[in-house]
Each structure stands twice: as C-alpha cells, then as structure tokens.
Scaffold this motif. Structure first.
Motif, PDB file in Angstrom:
ATOM      1  N   VAL A 118      -4.483 -12.245   6.718  1.00 29.68           N
ATOM      2  CA  VAL A 118      -5.848 -11.741   6.584  1.00 29.68           C
ATOM      3  C   VAL A 118      -5.903 -10.644   5.526  1.00 29.68           C
ATOM      4  CG1 VAL A 118      -7.707 -10.581   7.819  1.00 29.68           C
ATOM      5  CG2 VAL A 118      -6.395 -12.356   8.958  1.00 29.68           C
ATOM      6  N   ARG A 119      -4.884  -9.827   5.455  1.00 23.20           N
ATOM      7  CA  ARG A 119      -4.869  -8.758   4.454  1.00 23.20           C
ATOM      8  C   ARG A 119      -4.886  -9.330   3.050  1.00 23.20           C
ATOM      9  NH1 ARG A 119      -0.527  -3.710   4.097  1.00 23.20           N
ATOM     10  NH2 ARG A 119      -1.699  -2.503   2.521  1.00 23.20           N
ATOM     11  N   LEU A 120      -4.107 -10.390   2.826  1.00 25.04           N
ATOM     12  CA  LEU A 120      -4.085 -11.005   1.504  1.00 25.04           C
ATOM     13  C   LEU A 120      -5.415 -11.676   1.197  1.00 25.04           C
ATOM     14  CD1 LEU A 120      -2.215 -11.393  -0.893  1.00 25.04           C
ATOM     15  CD2 LEU A 120      -1.430 -13.541   0.122  1.00 25.04           C
ATOM     16  N   LYS A 121      -6.010 -12.307   2.179  1.00 23.37           N
ATOM     17  CA  LYS A 121      -7.324 -12.924   1.963  1.00 23.37           C
ATOM     18  C   LYS A 121      -8.369 -11.882   1.610  1.00 23.37           C
ATOM     19  CE  LYS A 121      -6.568 -16.847   5.082  1.00 23.37           C
ATOM     20  NZ  LYS A 121      -6.994 -17.513   6.337  1.00 23.37           N
ATOM     21  N   LEU A 122      -8.355 -10.745   2.336  1.00 20.27           N
ATOM     22  CA  LEU A 122      -9.306  -9.683   2.019  1.00 20.27           C
ATOM     23  C   LEU A 122      -9.041  -9.108   0.631  1.00 20.27           C
ATOM     24  CD1 LEU A 122      -9.533  -7.755   5.418  1.00 20.27           C
ATOM     25  CD2 LEU A 122     -11.250  -9.242   4.383  1.00 20.27           C
ATOM     26  N   THR A 123      -7.763  -8.989   0.245  1.00 20.73           N
ATOM     27  CA  THR A 123      -7.438  -8.488  -1.090  1.00 20.73           C
ATOM     28  C   THR A 123      -8.017  -9.390  -2.168  1.00 20.73           C
ATOM     29  OG1 THR A 123      -5.399  -7.486  -0.281  1.00 20.73           O
ATOM     30  CG2 THR A 123      -5.558  -7.870  -2.638  1.00 20.73           C
ATOM     31  N   PHE A 124      -7.800 -10.686  -2.039  1.00 17.86           N
ATOM     32  CA  PHE A 124      -8.362 -11.631  -3.008  1.00 17.86           C
ATOM     33  C   PHE A 124      -9.888 -11.613  -2.984  1.00 17.86           C
ATOM     34  CE2 PHE A 124      -4.292 -14.358  -2.821  1.00 17.86           C
ATOM     35  CZ  PHE A 124      -3.719 -13.566  -3.792  1.00 17.86           C
ATOM     36  N   SER A 125     -10.445 -11.393  -1.814  1.00 15.16           N
ATOM     37  CA  SER A 125     -11.901 -11.338  -1.726  1.00 15.16           C
ATOM     38  C   SER A 125     -12.445 -10.129  -2.473  1.00 15.16           C
ATOM     39  CB  SER A 125     -12.339 -11.282  -0.257  1.00 15.16           C
ATOM     40  OG  SER A 125     -11.913 -12.438   0.439  1.00 15.16           O
ATOM     41  N   TYR A 126     -11.810  -8.948  -2.269  1.00  8.67           N
ATOM     42  CA  TYR A 126     -12.243  -7.754  -2.988  1.00  8.67           C
ATOM     43  C   TYR A 126     -12.086  -7.942  -4.495  1.00  8.67           C
ATOM     44  CZ  TYR A 126     -11.959  -5.477   1.592  1.00  8.67           C
ATOM     45  OH  TYR A 126     -12.130  -5.149   2.902  1.00  8.67           O
ATOM     46  N   ALA A 127     -10.922  -8.440  -4.931  1.00 10.84           N
ATOM     47  CA  ALA A 127     -10.693  -8.651  -6.358  1.00 10.84           C
ATOM     48  C   ALA A 127     -11.672  -9.667  -6.932  1.00 10.84           C
ATOM     49  CB  ALA A 127      -9.250  -9.107  -6.593  1.00 10.84           C
ATOM     50  N   GLY A 128     -11.896 -10.743  -6.212  1.00 16.68           N
ATOM     51  CA  GLY A 128     -12.854 -11.741  -6.668  1.00 16.68           C
ATOM     52  C   GLY A 128     -14.257 -11.176  -6.786  1.00 16.68           C
ATOM     53  N   TRP A 130      -5.851  -4.427  -1.695  1.00 14.57           N
ATOM     54  CA  TRP A 130      -4.684  -4.424  -0.792  1.00 14.57           C
ATOM     55  C   TRP A 130      -4.633  -3.133   0.026  1.00 14.57           C
ATOM     56  CZ3 TRP A 130      -1.231  -7.896   0.797  1.00 14.57           C
ATOM     57  CH2 TRP A 130      -0.066  -7.448   1.410  1.00 14.57           C
ATOM     58  N   VAL A 131      -4.898  -2.002  -0.627  1.00 18.92           N
ATOM     59  CA  VAL A 131      -4.873  -0.719   0.082  1.00 18.92           C
ATOM     60  C   VAL A 131      -6.018  -0.642   1.097  1.00 18.92           C
ATOM     61  CG1 VAL A 131      -5.076   1.775  -0.182  1.00 18.92           C
ATOM     62  CG2 VAL A 131      -3.731   0.454  -1.827  1.00 18.92           C
ATOM     63  N   LEU A 132      -7.219  -1.000   0.656  1.00 17.91           N
ATOM     64  CA  LEU A 132      -8.373  -0.940   1.561  1.00 17.91           C
ATOM     65  C   LEU A 132      -8.213  -1.894   2.742  1.00 17.91           C
ATOM     66  CD1 LEU A 132     -11.374  -0.684  -0.936  1.00 17.91           C
ATOM     67  CD2 LEU A 132     -10.458   1.103   0.554  1.00 17.91           C
ATOM     68  N   ALA A 133      -7.720  -3.095   2.463  1.00 20.68           N
ATOM     69  CA  ALA A 133      -7.523  -4.061   3.557  1.00 20.68           C
ATOM     70  C   ALA A 133      -6.490  -3.543   4.552  1.00 20.68           C
ATOM     71  CB  ALA A 133      -7.088  -5.409   2.984  1.00 20.68           C
ATOM     72  N   GLY A 134      -5.434  -2.897   4.036  1.00 18.84           N
ATOM     73  CA  GLY A 134      -4.437  -2.346   4.943  1.00 18.84           C
ATOM     74  C   GLY A 134      -5.012  -1.264   5.832  1.00 18.84           C
ATOM     75  N   ARG A 135      -5.839  -0.398   5.259  1.00 12.12           N
ATOM     76  CA  ARG A 135      -6.445   0.663   6.056  1.00 12.12           C
ATOM     77  C   ARG A 135      -7.453   0.097   7.058  1.00 12.12           C
ATOM     78  NH1 ARG A 135      -8.437   5.803   2.820  1.00 12.12           N
ATOM     79  NH2 ARG A 135      -8.716   6.365   5.022  1.00 12.12           N
TER      80      ARG A 135
END
Length: 362
Positions: free
Chosen positions: A3-13, A83-88
């Motif tokens: 889920v963290r990686l999915k959120l990271t790609f979502s933010y970047a996208g 990645w940082v925001l998703a982790g937090r």
C-alpha cells in the motif's frame, strides 16, 4: 505492491499530471498567441534600432528542455515525498497490525493506545483496543467459568463413582439406598448441565425476539414456585402493571423463575416474604423482586451474580441449587440489553431489580 508503494506512485502520478496540466495551460494561454514568424522590434533608425524578438519556435526551443527538467524534478520529488508521506500516514496501521499479530499469538493484554488527534486511524485503534479489552475479559471469564464448571461437574461424578465402588465391594449391601442416593446425585448433575446450557444460550443470544409481558411471567413463575414457598413458610405477593419487553419468552420466564427461587431459598427460616412487582415506562420496563433474609453487605450482593456463588444461610438444604441461578439471570438480562441491580435491604434480604428496554412503538 504494498500500500505504501501504491500511495507513493499515486502521489508522484498526481504531481506529474498537475505539472503536465500546468504546461498545457502555459501553452494554451501564452505560447499559442506568440507568432511563429520573425518578429522585429523598433524602427531601424538611430533612435530605435531594429531588434529581433523571440518567436514561438524560439520560445519552444528554450522552454521544452526546462519543462522536461521541471517534470523530472517533480517526478523525483513526488516519489521521495510520496514515500515519506505514505510512511507517516500508514504508521498507525503498522502499530495496529503488530497489535493484531500479538493478539493472534494469544497476547490479549497489549493495547495500541494511539495518540494524536481523533481521526479515522485513531477511531480504528480505539475500537480495536475496546475489542481487545472485551475479548480479554470474555476469555478470562470463560476460563474461570470452565474451571468452575469442571469442578462442579466432577463432584457429583466422583460421588457416584465412590458409591458404585462401595456397592461393588459390598454386594450384600442393600441396593435401595444406593439407588436413591445415586438418583439424587444424578439429578444434581442433570440440573447443573441444563443450567450450563441455558447460560450458554443466553450468552450466544440465539433466540427470536417477541413481545413478552413481564407481569404475566411473574405470575406464572410465582404459581410454579408456590409449593416451594409454602414448604419454606414464605409468603409471596405479586403486583404491578403490564410491562411489555422484547425478547425470548422462555428465557425471560427462566430469569423470573430464578429470581423468585433465589428469593425463596435465601429467606428467613420462618415468616419470610417475597414481593414481586412490575412497572412500565415509555423507554423501559422494570421487574422487582424483594425478599426478606439475613443481612447482606453491598460487596456480598455484588458477588452473587458470579457463577457457582451460593448463599450460606438457606432455610433448607434440600434445594442447594447449582450456584448458577443469578448468573443465568445476569446473562439473560445482558442478552436482552438490560441491567440487573442487587441492593441489600436495611432490614435484611435483597432487592433484585431488572430493567429492560421497552420495545419501539410503531
């Protein structure tokens, strides 16, 4: 992917799409209005010499590399920041997952105790903590109840085994007394088993709700227990108004019968009384059982609902019970979303008050 990686790609996208929209906006509202032919600024004389201004092609050649660099920076920033925001954002879920794993392994004492503002994760953590507390309490209660039940069932079985061994070693001994004593012990084991089944049924709430008049169940229970009351010299008085509750008629009758039986057995040796009353309000109905008896403290009254708790001064010993009467009452009341209150009387005895929610009016 996690889920963290999915959120990271979502933010970047999202950042890339926002950047692309910004570039398109610049093109639509700025560059397309710049002519593509050669632009001369000035009159060509000494005062205003002629100069060439950049046209659309010049701007595109200069803007395109910088735009690509900006998009690359946005991509890197989106991936790292995402990645940082998703982790937090997902760190509370990690704590909840760890608590779940500990609970799965059998540790129910652990709590998440998530700090911070009350958001969705905080509500989830608080709900999980409440669930763990309830499960821990239920498991402890079941373990204690199972231990007590095993002990109580072992007693009559051990007695029967002893009597059978004595009869086997002494075949000339009369069988009449043995059969009678075995019948008494067996009846006690059956009563205990049936009480355990009723208690389990109440705890599981496996019943169909229907309108039940508590005043009628009180009259039926009083009529059933009238011979027992006469044997013990106890006078019973029933009064009250129609009190309609929603629940299982059989369980509510069992609840009322147990309360009356307890009031009769835990009474004065002579001249005892039991008073039963019902009241009805718009939001709840109440069943009250009052009996005379020995002096009780508030602490003693609070322990009477515990399984296998028995009174010490009964008027007779032939109705010793199995110690589940008030425990069954408590379980039935809780299964009907009600409350049971036991209050000692100043003159001795007990007030038992059952409050059940009234069925909704149509």
């Amino acid at each position: 992917m996690s889920v963290r990686l999915k959120l990271t790609f979502s933010y970047a996208g999202f950042l890339m799409v926002a950047g692309a929209l910004l570039l398109v906006t610049v093109w639509v509202f700025l560059l397309r209005y710049v002519p593509d032919h050669q632009i001369v600024v000035g009159q060509g004389d000494s005062d205003f010499p002629a100069r060439y201004a950049p046209n659309r092609s010049d701007l595109q050649e200069a803007f395109a590399p910088r735009a690509a660099e900006a998009m690359a920076v946005l991509l890197v920033f989106g991936l790292v920041g995402g990645w940082v925001l998703a982790g937090r954002m997902l760190s509370p879920l990690t704590r909840i997952t760890n608590a779940t794993r500990r609970a799965t392994s059998g540790s129910l004492s652990h709590r998440i105790e998530l700090e911070g503002r009350k958001d969705e994760f905080r509500e989830l953590a608080d709900s999980f903590d409440a669930m763990l507390a309830r499960v821990e309490a239920q498991v402890a209660e079941q373990q204690r109840f199972a231990a007590n039940a095993s002990h109580e069932l072992r007693t009559p079985l051990a007695v029967m085994q002893t009597m059978l061994e004595v009869a086997r070693k002494d075949p000339d001994h009369g069988s009449g007394e043995l059969v009678e004593r075995l019948s008494v012990v067996n009846a006690r084991a059956i009563d205990l088993t049936e009480a355990l089944l009723v208690l389990t049924r109440a705890d599981q709430r496996s019943f169909t709700r229907e309108p039940v008049d508590l005043s009628l169940t009180a009259e039926e229970a009083a009529e059933t227990l009238l011979p027992l009351a006469e044997t013990h010299g106890v006078t019973m008085e029933t009064s009250g108004e129609i009190a309609i509750a929603s629940g299982s008629r059989a369980l509510l009758l069992q609840m009322t019968t147990n309360l009356l039986h307890n009031a009769i057995v835990h009474n004065l040796p002579e001249g005892g009384t039991v008073r039963v009353g019902t009241t009805a309000r718009s939001d709840a109905v109440t069943l009250t059982v009052e009996n005379t008896g020995r002096q009780l403290t508030a602490q003693q009254a609070s322990t009477l609902v515990e399984p296998f708790q028995r009174g010490t001064e009964r008027v007779r010993t032939d109705h010793a019970g199995v110690g589940l009467g008030l425990a069954i009452v408590q379980s039935i009341v809780l299964a009907h979303d009600g409350t049971l209150t036991l209050t000692p009387r100043d003159a001795g005895g007990l007030y038992a008050t059952v409050r059940l929610p009234a069925p909704p009016t149509r």
